[in-house]
Structure formats: structure tokens, C-alpha cells
Write a protein that holds these residues in place. Structure first.
Motif, PDB file in Angstrom:
ATOM      1  N   LEU A  36       0.825  -1.208   0.000  1.00 13.62           N
ATOM      2  CA  LEU A  36       0.000   0.000   0.000  1.00 13.62           C
ATOM      3  C   LEU A  36       0.862   1.262   0.000  1.00 13.62           C
ATOM      4  CD1 LEU A  36      -2.877  -1.045   2.438  1.00 13.62           C
ATOM      5  CD2 LEU A  36      -2.728  -1.329  -0.051  1.00 13.62           C
ATOM      6  N   TRP A  37       1.974   1.234   0.729  1.00 12.16           N
ATOM      7  CA  TRP A  37       2.887   2.374   0.682  1.00 12.16           C
ATOM      8  C   TRP A  37       3.483   2.531  -0.718  1.00 12.16           C
ATOM      9  CZ3 TRP A  37       3.368   6.427   3.640  1.00 12.16           C
ATOM     10  CH2 TRP A  37       2.974   6.350   4.977  1.00 12.16           C
ATOM     11  N   LEU A  38       3.758   1.407  -1.386  1.00 11.39           N
ATOM     12  CA  LEU A  38       4.251   1.488  -2.765  1.00 11.39           C
ATOM     13  C   LEU A  38       3.199   2.135  -3.673  1.00 11.39           C
ATOM     14  CD1 LEU A  38       6.425   0.732  -4.889  1.00 11.39           C
ATOM     15  CD2 LEU A  38       5.200  -1.446  -5.178  1.00 11.39           C
ATOM     16  N   ALA A  39       1.932   1.780  -3.442  1.00 20.83           N
ATOM     17  CA  ALA A  39       0.860   2.394  -4.230  1.00 20.83           C
ATOM     18  C   ALA A  39       0.828   3.905  -4.040  1.00 20.83           C
ATOM     19  CB  ALA A  39      -0.487   1.776  -3.846  1.00 20.83           C
ATOM     20  N   VAL A  68      -0.096  10.030   7.690  1.00 19.62           N
ATOM     21  CA  VAL A  68       0.506   9.762   6.387  1.00 19.62           C
ATOM     22  C   VAL A  68       1.789  10.554   6.210  1.00 19.62           C
ATOM     23  CG1 VAL A  68       0.172   9.934   3.897  1.00 19.62           C
ATOM     24  CG2 VAL A  68      -1.704   9.135   5.345  1.00 19.62           C
ATOM     25  N   TRP A  69       1.779  11.829   6.622  1.00 21.49           N
ATOM     26  CA  TRP A  69       2.999  12.645   6.522  1.00 21.49           C
ATOM     27  C   TRP A  69       4.126  12.032   7.347  1.00 21.49           C
ATOM     28  CZ3 TRP A  69       4.987  16.384   3.623  1.00 21.49           C
ATOM     29  CH2 TRP A  69       6.109  17.056   4.100  1.00 21.49           C
ATOM     30  N   TRP A 106      10.803   7.351   3.846  1.00 24.87           N
ATOM     31  CA  TRP A 106      11.627   7.919   2.775  1.00 24.87           C
ATOM     32  C   TRP A 106      12.336   9.170   3.285  1.00 24.87           C
ATOM     33  CZ3 TRP A 106       6.191   7.843   0.539  1.00 24.87           C
ATOM     34  CH2 TRP A 106       5.809   6.534   0.213  1.00 24.87           C
ATOM     35  N   PRO A 107      13.256   9.016   4.251  1.00 24.42           N
ATOM     36  CA  PRO A 107      13.863  10.196   4.893  1.00 24.42           C
ATOM     37  C   PRO A 107      14.714  11.037   3.948  1.00 24.42           C
ATOM     38  CG  PRO A 107      14.975   8.175   5.579  1.00 24.42           C
ATOM     39  CD  PRO A 107      13.743   7.754   4.842  1.00 24.42           C
ATOM     40  N   PRO A 140      11.205  17.057   0.994  1.00 21.61           N
ATOM     41  CA  PRO A 140       9.897  17.273   1.630  1.00 21.61           C
ATOM     42  C   PRO A 140       8.859  17.895   0.694  1.00 21.61           C
ATOM     43  CG  PRO A 140      11.659  17.962   3.099  1.00 21.61           C
ATOM     44  CD  PRO A 140      12.296  17.649   1.777  1.00 21.61           C
ATOM     45  N   ASP A 141       9.311  18.705  -0.274  1.00 24.35           N
ATOM     46  CA  ASP A 141       8.357  19.290  -1.218  1.00 24.35           C
ATOM     47  C   ASP A 141       7.671  18.205  -2.046  1.00 24.35           C
ATOM     48  OD1 ASP A 141       9.199  21.706  -0.244  1.00 24.35           O
ATOM     49  OD2 ASP A 141      10.097  22.412  -2.124  1.00 24.35           O
ATOM     50  N   THR A 142       8.400  17.142  -2.366  1.00 30.23           N
ATOM     51  CA  THR A 142       7.800  16.028  -3.099  1.00 30.23           C
ATOM     52  C   THR A 142       6.743  15.342  -2.247  1.00 30.23           C
ATOM     53  OG1 THR A 142       9.842  15.669  -4.338  1.00 30.23           O
ATOM     54  CG2 THR A 142       8.283  13.834  -4.257  1.00 30.23           C
ATOM     55  N   ALA A 143       7.058  15.146  -0.967  1.00 24.38           N
ATOM     56  CA  ALA A 143       6.090  14.533  -0.059  1.00 24.38           C
ATOM     57  C   ALA A 143       4.860  15.415   0.089  1.00 24.38           C
ATOM     58  CB  ALA A 143       6.743  14.283   1.304  1.00 24.38           C
TER      59      ALA A 143
END
Length: 469
Positions: A300-303, A345-346, A353-354, A358-361
Motif C-alpha cells: 500500500l505504501w508502494l501504491a 501519512v505525513w 523515505w527520509p 519534503p516538497d515532493t512529499a
């Protein structure tokens, strides 16, 4: 600004505005509750209110398209005042509420009756998913988008699912009618017949770890396969709710690659907890569909990472502590989550994915908790920071650590499965239509004047007036 554009009455400034074109510095100019411009320069008159977000993110108001605020009939465990307070503390400014209330919301009259009950009690804007009446699936062919644009189908039963579709002929009629009426179906896709077969063999569970034996992944896999076949046959738009297993995700992704209009949601709960947590927390993480294993959570995280899922939802479904401490067989599935969804989720993204920018997240969070649900459910003016959109905005501090306690819980049920968690990221301020509805600094909420939204952009007043006229 041209003569037809009103002078801004609010400016929200910051170095990290999350817009459809990326993260940028600038000023969000607001007049009469709408964004008039996203600009490099603050051109508002001196009299305008100003909010400086500094280096915090400014997000569009988030959209939770899967909540159960329990009105009518179940307000002893949640109501719109409490549910909407939980929402705005979590940065959510628009919700779509489910129909499994008492009585269930199965026709347009019931939807608008429910809207009248909610009027003046909500901090958030709202829309309702109508429920499928198994006795009248043809209603979906003529559903007025001023009332609802989506319909919920339960393919399996549980404690609060009174209208389960068990007859394959009824399910087929519903898909055909929804295709004819242009209605978005949202589905609890588990196979009730398979579960009944297992219940007869296993008997009642004696421990929460046995729950998944009776509600296994095969129930979801079988149901999702049926949905995909009906989508192939009728072209119906179908959205699988709270998808829980790797196999289901693979099936839907394959169907999408084949061009079928089928999408899926993942909940914060399925991203946050595994069956190991259920061994500790028992009924507090008892869900339908079940919380599954680490491999499923990883899928699910991959999704999410690859943008395969369409929406993130909370499936906010509060029950009282007394209900959750009943016997294993009698304890209802479901837990609160609208307040925790975005920060959970954040936090998960930053920990998994450290090294990611962060802008992508932030862009990913906005895509699946704002832009995509606004597009899927036809919510005009929602989900984007751009000129013409509603001035629903969230000031989000991405690096602030904090621990959730029962004292922080706004849901009427008064508990959270996340108690004791340390989150990264906190909602500092939430604005709806240009007005603050949550301010963390003061602990104050705003006005309970959320609107009923329609696909045509008509507001609560117009929709109810049409009914009463």
C-alpha cells in the motif's frame, strides 16, 4: 487587478505554497472567500487581514472523502460538531459522509433531510454519498447531481451496514443504472457469501487475532474481481474503498492499465497499523476490511509512492469505548481517524523515505488528499491553490514533533488508536472560505456554517431551496 476583481480582504503569505504547479513562495490573495490570485507581490490594501506562514507549508484545504459522522440515529458516539472539529484540527475542510446511519440515507429525500439536520453544525463543507437501496437500484439512473454524485454499495455486512447487496442480479442492475446516470460508485468490496461460508465453518472468534481468519484477504480479492468484471461490462466508474491487500492493489492496477475506470482508496489506518498492532490493541484496530500484515502494508505504501492509489481516506468510524470492549464477536469494526489522517501519512512518508525532498512529499499529500478527491467527486473550487478556487487553506508545520493524547481527541467517542504516537508535522491553522476555523495557537474554532456542495457548484441554500420549492 482589474475592476471586476474585488480587493483582497485576506493575504496568506509564505515561502512554501503547495500549488498545482509545484511548491513556490508567494502570496495567496483572497476576497469574499475565494482565491483571486497567487502572486509574487502583496497588492492587497493595508486594511486586509494578513497571515504569515513563514517557512511552513500552505496546503489547500484537505478533503476526506470517507467519513461516518453518524447523523442521524447514532449521534451518541459522533456528531457533526465533534466530527468537524476533528476534521479541521487535521487540516480537512471538506468531507463526504457515508449513508449507513439510522435510518440509512437511501434516496434523495433522505439526503436532503440529513442536510437540514447538519445545517449550522459543521465547521467543514460537505457532501453525502447516497446509499444503494437493494430494492430500488434503478434510482441511480436518475440521481440529481444537486443531491449526490456518488453512491455507496456494501458488498459485505458488518455491525453498521444495514443494506448489503448479496444478490448478483441486484449488483448488476446497480452498475448498469450508475453507468446510465453518470454516478460514481464507491464500494466496500468484500464478498459476503464467502464470509458466511467461513463463519459457518469457524464459528465465533475467541480472540481478535482470529478475526482475520473469518474476514480474510480472499474476501476482498473475490469482490474486487467481481467489481472489475462489472466495470468492464458496463463502463461504470467504480472506486474501491479501504483497499487492504497486495493482491487487490495489483488487480486494480492491472484493470487501470487495461483502461477500465476503476480507482482505489487507502486509509491512514492500513498504512499505520499491521496485524501485530492488533495483537496489542485488540478492538481498537479492529477494522472491516481487516488490518493485514507487513507485506500488505508495504504494498500500500508502494501504491502511494507510485501514485497508483487515487485517494487517501480516514474511514472515520467512531464507536464508544463500551462498544469496543464488548466480546470479540460483538465489538464493531471501525475507529476514528479524520483528525489523524494527514499527520499519520505525513509522518509515515518522512520515516519511510527520509532522503526524499519534503516538497515532493507535500505534493503527494496534496494530490491524494485534495486534488484527486476533488476531481473524482466533482467538487468545484476545492483541492487547489489557484485563482478562482475556494480559499480553503492549511498552514502546516512539517517538522514539528508532538505526541497525541486522549486530551487532543476531538471525536465524540473520546479515544484514538494513535494515542501515544509521536507525529512529525502539525496543523497550525485551518481556513475555510477565507476564515479561520482552527487555530492551534489559541485552541479556538471558527463558525459552524459549512455548506452542502453539489457537482454544479450550488451551495447548501440553493439545494435545500430547490427541495422545499
Amino acid at each position: 487587478m482589474d475592476r471586476l476583481t474585488p480587493a483582497p480582504d485576506l493575504v496568506v503569505s509564505g515561502s512554501r505554497l503547495v500549488t498545482p504547479h509545484g511548491v513556490r513562495p508567494g502570496h495567496v490573495l483572497v476576497a469574499d472567500g475565494r482565491i483571486t490570485a497567487v502572486a509574487d507581490t502583496d497588492t492587497a490594501p493595508a486594511s486586509a487581514e494578513r497571515i504569515d506562514a513563514g517557512d511552513h507549508y500552505v496546503l489547500p484545504g484537505l478533503i476526506d472523502s470517507h467519513v461516518h459522522f453518524r447523523t442521524p440515529g447514532l449521534t451518541y458516539k459522533e456528531d457533526w460538531e465533534h466530527g468537524s472539529r476533528a476534521a479541521v484540527r487535521g487540516g480537512v475542510t471538506t468531507v463526504l459522509d457515508m449513508p449507513n446511519t439510522v435510518p440509512p440515507t437511501l434516496d434523495p429525500e433522505a439526503v436532503l433531510d440529513k442536510a437540514r439536520l447538519v445545517e449550522g453544525r459543521s465547521l467543514v463543507d460537505l457532501r453525502f454519498h447516497i446509499g444503494l437501496d437493494p430494492a430500488r437500484p434503478e434510482l441511480l439512473a436518475d440521481l440529481d447531481p444537486a443531491v449526490a454524485t456518488s453512491a455507496k454499495i456494501f458488498m459485505a455486512g458488518h455491525h453498521t451496514a444495514p443494506t448489503v447487496v448479496r444478490d448478483p442480479a441486484v449488483l448488476e442492475k446497480a452498475f448498469a443504472a450508475a453507468a446510465e446516470g453518470g454516478v460514481q460508485l464507491v464500494l466496500h468490496a468484500e464478498d459476503d457469501g464467502l464470509f458466511a461460508l467461513l463463519d459457518a465453518w469457524w464459528g465465533e472468534p475467541g480472540h481478535y487475532l482470529e478475526y482475520e481468519q473469518r474476514r480474510p484477504r480472499t474476501g476482498g480479492i473475490v469482490a474486487v474481481a467481481k467489481v472489475i468484471e462489472l466495470v468492464r461490462r458496463y463502463g461504470t466508474r467504480a472506486h474501491i474503498l479501504h483497499l487492504s491487500s497486495a493482491e487487490e492493489a495489483d488487480l486494480v492496477c492491472a484493470a487501470q492499465a487495461a483502461g477500465y475506470p476503476v480507482t482505489f482508496e487507502v486509509t491512514g489506518h492500513h498504512l499505520s497499523f499491521t496485524d501485530k498492532d492488533t495483537s496489542r490493541l485488540g478492538a481498537r484496530t479492529r477494522l472491516s476490511p481487516s488490518i493485514r500484515g507487513q507485506a500488505d502494508q508495504d504494498r500500500l505504501w508502494l501504491a502511494l509512492a507510485e501514485g497508483q492509489l487515487t485517494t487517501l481516506g480516514s474511514d472515520h468510524a467512531p464507536h464508544t469505548v463500551a462498544e469496543k470492549t464488548r466480546s470479540v464477536a460483538a465489538s464493531p469494526p471501525g475507529l476514528p481517524g479524520v483528525q489523524e489522517l494527514a499527520v499519520a501519512v505525513w509522518t509515515g512518508m518522512r520515516r519511510r523515505w527520509p532522503e526524499e525532498d519534503p516538497d515532493t512529499a507535500a505534493g503527494r499529500l496534496v494530490r491524494h488528499l485534495a486534488q484527486a478527491p476533488a476531481e473524482l467527486f466533482r467538487l468545484p473550487g476545492k483541492g487547489r491553490i489557484e485563482a478562482g478556487a475556494d480559499a480553503d487553506l492549511v498552514v502546516f508545520a512539517p517538522d514539528t514533533p508532538w505526541m497525541l493524547s486522549a486530551h487532543d481527541v476531538e471525536s465524540k467517542c473520546g479515544w484514538s488508536a494513535y494515542e501515544g504516537w509521536t507525529f512529525t508535522g502539525r496543523v497550525e491553522r485551518t481556513l475555510r472560505a477565507g476564515r479561520t476555523v482552527w487555530d492551534a495557537a489559541s485552541g479556538a474554532f471558527g463558525a459552524y456554517d459549512g455548506r452542502l456542495l453539489t457537482a454544479a457548484g450550488r451551495t447548501r441554500t440553493a439545494a435545500l431551496a430547490a427541495r422545499e420549492g
